[in-house]
Design a protein around this motif. Structure first.
Motif, PDB file in Angstrom:
ATOM      1  N   UNK A   1       0.909  -1.330   0.172  1.00  0.00           N
ATOM      2  CA  UNK A   1       0.010  -0.367  -0.142  1.00  0.00           C
ATOM      3  C   UNK A   1       0.687   1.051   0.053  1.00  0.00           C
ATOM      4  N   UNK A   2       0.765   2.248  -0.715  1.00  0.00           N
ATOM      5  CA  UNK A   2       1.386   3.374  -0.856  1.00  0.00           C
ATOM      6  C   UNK A   2      -0.085   4.680  -0.029  1.00  0.00           C
TER       7      UNK A   2
ATOM      8  N   UNK B   1       4.596   0.507   1.995  1.00  0.00           N
ATOM      9  CA  UNK B   1       4.085  -0.204   3.109  1.00  0.00           C
ATOM     10  C   UNK B   1       4.226  -1.543   2.399  1.00  0.00           C
ATOM     11  N   UNK B   2       5.412  -1.979   2.397  1.00  0.00           N
ATOM     12  CA  UNK B   2       5.021  -3.816   2.370  1.00  0.00           C
ATOM     13  C   UNK B   2       4.579  -4.846   3.135  1.00  0.00           C
TER      14      UNK B   2
ATOM     15  N   UNK C   1       6.406  -5.784   7.174  1.00  0.00           N
ATOM     16  CA  UNK C   1       8.067  -6.003   6.697  1.00  0.00           C
ATOM     17  C   UNK C   1       8.856  -4.921   6.444  1.00  0.00           C
ATOM     18  N   UNK C   2       8.093  -4.085   5.416  1.00  0.00           N
ATOM     19  CA  UNK C   2       8.849  -2.959   5.082  1.00  0.00           C
ATOM     20  C   UNK C   2       8.274  -1.571   4.366  1.00  0.00           C
ATOM     21  N   UNK C   3       9.437  -0.293   5.455  1.00  0.00           N
ATOM     22  CA  UNK C   3       8.136   0.903   4.976  1.00  0.00           C
ATOM     23  C   UNK C   3       9.433   1.678   4.455  1.00  0.00           C
ATOM     24  N   UNK C   4       8.556   2.835   3.184  1.00  0.00           N
ATOM     25  CA  UNK C   4      10.038   3.595   3.131  1.00  0.00           C
ATOM     26  C   UNK C   4       8.737   4.599   3.071  1.00  0.00           C
ATOM     27  N   UNK C   5       9.213   5.896   3.733  1.00  0.00           N
ATOM     28  CA  UNK C   5       9.139   6.775   4.493  1.00  0.00           C
ATOM     29  C   UNK C   5       9.301   8.268   3.185  1.00  0.00           C
ATOM     30  N   UNK C   6       8.415   9.033   3.001  1.00  0.00           N
ATOM     31  CA  UNK C   6       9.428  10.855   2.573  1.00  0.00           C
ATOM     32  C   UNK C   6       8.875  11.808   2.513  1.00  0.00           C
ATOM     33  N   UNK C   7       9.600  12.097   3.558  1.00  0.00           N
ATOM     34  CA  UNK C   7       8.675  14.279   4.122  1.00  0.00           C
ATOM     35  C   UNK C   7       9.620  14.650   4.544  1.00  0.00           C
TER      36      UNK C   7
END
Length: 124
Positions: free
Chosen positions: A74-75, A90-91, A98-104
């Motif tokens: 999910x994005x 979010x995977x 199990x995996x998150x990548x965040x941008x701000x």
């Protein structure tokens, strides 16, 4: 639950500042990569520490703008009431992140919150 449903649950727990509930949404071996961090956080306990630091320093609100779903991912496109915007990837595995990548924009976050910019993001 679908990734979109899990994402909406994450947003609800985030907006309740439910650190324990948020931490429970992550797999024990989850990886969290934030653009503001030099290195990824590995493991639920490291992610919980990030949550504790963030919620201790600022009142944070996540307003869903859009959720995109593809397979196990999910994005989340989000904003907050102060004008900050960002997105997170979010995977999920077995209904856990199990995996998150965040941008701000870190500088905009600290300025909007009226906080001094720390030398190290995880130190207040």
């Amino acid at each position: 639950m679908t990734p979109t449903e899990l994402m909406r649950e994450w947003v609800a727990r985030f907006n309740a500042a439910d650190i324990q509930g948020l931490a429970e949404m992550y797999a024990e071996d989850a990886v969290n990569e934030q653009a503001v961090l030099a290195e990824p956080l590995v493991g639920r306990s490291a992610i919980r520490k990030l949550l504790e630091v963030d919620f201790a320093r600022a009142k944070m609100v996540c307003i869903e703008e859009r959720i995109y779903e593809c397979g196990d991912t999910a994005i989340l496109q989000w904003r907050d009431p102060l004008g900050l915007k960002g997105c997170g990837f979010f995977q999920f595995r077995d209904e856990k992140i199990c995996h998150q990548k965040g941008y701000f924009d870190q500088l905009s976050f600290f300025k909007a919150q009226g906080l001094p910019v720390p030398h190290d993001y995880l130190n207040s």
